[in-house]
Enzyme design. Structure first.
Site, PDB file in Angstrom:
ATOM      1  CG  ASP A  69     -79.563  -9.768  29.303  1.00 30.29           C
ATOM      2  OD1 ASP A  69     -79.331  -9.016  30.266  1.00 30.29           O
ATOM      3  OD2 ASP A  69     -78.714 -10.548  28.813  1.00 30.29           O
ATOM      4  CD  GLU A 105     -78.983  -5.092  30.250  1.00 33.82           C
ATOM      5  OE1 GLU A 105     -78.561  -4.983  31.416  1.00 33.82           O
ATOM      6  OE2 GLU A 105     -78.912  -6.155  29.599  1.00 33.82           O
TER       7      GLU A 105
END
Length: 661
Positions: free
Chosen positions: A330, A367
């Site tokens: 993330d 990401e």
């Protein structure tokens, strides 16, 4: 004999096979004392016993503990005194292998301010000593090649909370997720890997607790080595760890890889005035960047040795002890920022992973963005990283939602995004393609709502993205109009077909194949109820069957999952008239028809993909030869598109696939 000058691994580790039980705590250099706090039970009012630790190596406090003092299931915490510390706060061990209880935001005294004298022990979590031994038997990692990988992004709890064939006591748990009824769905669907929303131990924010909500998605980590205790079916400590490992083992037996969505870019301690739960209490200066790049107030600084050590210890632990097959990072740009705050593709974290003999062999997905300066880095991570590709998402949505976009840009997206990933030895699979993900509209809502409806999130609908590139087909939300309902079903099928037939690695949002809706909520991170759970009572069976057709076709046809970039010998493009595409046609923002001829090998016949986005019928003159239809996105009650005299005439927007006879 333990060397008193060599620190054991951080955290509390039970001795096995004759080795001693040890505790090591990386308190900051300004710490004056560190105590291991042992509790007689997990009850809030349990008796607390202090064991002083010795400062052995400057900032590392540790002891070899007497036999029997700590056993499997012992509950513990840490207290630190000294400048910048607050001994009144029971801190959690960041290296704990399991935790008990929860954070009671509504009852505990002020956890936010450094000088607050209130003891938070009855209101916070505690670490649990774990005997991590587990019988893996003949567990074998699937080791699915990237070219064959189909990812299914899914929430462990939400997937089975209403599943009629999963026993009620197992729904929403690790054991429920690997129940034969759900595993059979995954296998039948044709996915090869599950990408689990965070299962590291997390806690909800105080703000959400006061609103009666929670952090359902789990992007608020407390412990990076511990499975989240909220997904256990009843056991804690070692039982919880074994249940989570058992889930991985059973998924492997079904041939399914397990990828974890991991949140190393920030912790659950929020901004500078946030709670003192673990990291800030141990070392106020050793974890976080001076400038926030995550929007959470406490961005982890991977240029700090302490922070990088924890991340690497966590990653290796999950691979070695849980047999995890990969990770999706993330806001990975934050992890790649150097001391100057700029992203560095050869920085400390990325290089540490690259040279690690354990981590360099698993799937790594970035990401590739955060909210800091220069935060958008899609295409910048080095091989062998893959990356979530939001440019693919946006352009494919635009194409099927009648938004102007050059056909050339769309063609680049469905052929692996060479403009983003072809440099530096990267391959088409480096692009993780998706049209929906946990963050944003799910597929059914993408074709049913023009705007977000997040009123239940407690922020007056101000949260969540307003750039959804969605299309409600004329009516906002659910409708009984059969024409609109059919148009929405076609658009869903066109989006899914584009996803599965594109070069790159497809990622399907779990529940999209069932026709799941979140009623227009595009940011349901705090909603832990039927809005977020799969609705197994209202399954769109034709849509589920269509996804199975797509994964079967992709698996059976190597032309849709090529390892190398397409060249002229691999693919040819044609306009609807059957002529090669011209520069003007590639640049036409209103163009709506394409033909992609994928040339087979000696072992496989040619495949032809026709994409018709227009609302009006159009005649496609197919390349010379005899063609057999193998798939179309037409609904069962639509007029069957046929080939007559080498011309294919779809009535509605559609994707069709043909094989040369």
């Amino acid at each position: 004999m333990t060397n008193p000058d060599v620190s054991p691994p951080f955290g509390l580790r039970l001795g096995t096979d004759g080795s001693p039980t040890t505790i090591a705590v990386p308190a900051g250099p300004q710490s004056a004392s560190v105590d291991l706090c042992l509790f007689t039970s997990g009850d809030p009012d349990a008796t607390e016993t202090h064991v002083p630790l010795t400062n052995r190596l400057g900032a590392s406090w540790w002891e070899v503990l007497p036999p029997g003092l700590v056993t499997d299931g012992t509950h513990y915490g840490i207290r630190v005194s000294g400048d910048g510390h607050n001994e009144a706060k029971l801190l959690q061990d960041p290296w704990a292998l399991a935790y008990s209880g929860s954070v009671d935001w509504l009852s505990q005294p002020g956890v936010h301010s450094y000088p607050d004298p209130g003891d938070n022990a009855p209101f916070t979590m505690r670490g649990v000593a774990v005997d991590g031994r587990f019988d893996w038997g003949a567990d074998a990692r699937p080791n699915t090649p990237w070219t064959d990988t189909v990812i299914y992004e899914v929430h462990v709890k939400g997937a089975t909370m209403t599943h009629p064939h999963v026993p009620e006591e197992l729904r929403g748990t690790y054991a429920g997720f690997c129940h034969p009824a759900f595993v059979a769905h995954l296998v039948g669907l044709g996915v090869t890997a599950v990408e689990l929303l965070p299962i590291h131990q997390n806690v909800p924010e105080e703000r959400l607790a006061r609103l009666g909500l929670t952090n359902y998605w789990g992007y608020n980590t407390l412990g990076f080595l511990a499975p989240h205790n909220g997904y256990g079916s009843g056991g804690s400590g070692s039982a919880l760890v074994r249940e989570c490992k058992g889930m991985v083992k059973l998924l492997h037996e079904a041939g399914i890889e397990v990828i974890l969505d991991v949140v190393y870019n920030h912790t659950c301690e929020a901004g500078p005035d946030g709670p003192m739960l673990a990291y800030r209490g141990l070392d106020p200066y050793g974890w976080y960047r001076p400038h926030d790049t995550t929007g959470c107030g406490n961005s982890v600084d991977t240029t700090q040795q302490l922070a990088l050590t924890l991340i690497m210890d966590s990653l290796r632990y999950w691979v070695e002890e849980f047999h995890i097959d990969g990770f999706r990072f993330d806001l990975a740009t934050t992890l790649g920022r150097g001391r100057d705050g700029q992203f560095d593709a050869q920085g400390a974290f990325i290089n540490a992973v690259a040279q690690d003999p354990v981590l360099s062999k698993v799937k790594l997905i970035a990401e590739a963005w955060d909210v800091g300066p220069g935060g958008y880095q899609v295409g910048s991570f080095p091989a062998p990283w893959a990356e979530w590709n939001d440019r693919y998402r946006d352009l494919v949505r635009d194409h099927w939602h009648n938004q102007p976009r050059p056909l050339g840009a769309f063609a680049r997206r469905i052929t692996g995004n060479p403009d983003l990933f072809a440099a530096f030895g990267r391959r088409p699979w480096s692009s993780v393609n998706f049209v929906t993900a946990h963050d944003g509209f799910c597929l059914r809502d993408l074709v049913s709502y023009d705007v977000k409806h997040n009123e239940g999130n407690g922020e007056a609908n101000h949260d969540g993205s307003g750039d959804n590139r969605s299309w409600n087909h004329g009516v906002e939300g659910e409708t009984l109009d059969p024409l609109i309902a059919s148009a929405r079903r076609r658009t869903q099928r066109n989006l899914l077909a584009t996803l599965m037939l594109s070069q790159g690695t497809p990622m399907l949002l779990g529940g999209d194949e069932l026709g799941r809706t979140q009623h227009g909520n595009n940011n349901a991170y705090c909603i832990d109820n039927e809005t977020s759970w799969f609705d197994w009572a209202s399954v769109d069976t034709p849509l589920t069957e269509f996804v199975r057709e797509l994964t079967d076709l992709r698996r059976s046809s190597v032309v849709f999952r090529q390892r190398d970039w397409l060249a002229e010998d691999d693919a040819q493009w044609f306009s609807p008239s059957g002529e090669p595409m011209t520069i003007a046609q590639w640049d036409d923002p209103e163009g709506c028809g394409l033909q992609l001829l994928l040339l087979g090998t000696s072992d496989e016949q040619d495949r032809l993909v026709v994409l018709h986005e227009g609302d009006e019928p159009e005649a496609f003159t197919l390349p010379k030869g005899e063609w057999i239809t193998v798939l179309t996105t037409a609904l069962r009650d639509d007029p069957a598109p046929e080939i007559a005299d080498g011309v294919f005439c779809p009535v509605y927007p559609c994707v069709a696939v043909f094989v040369r006879a």
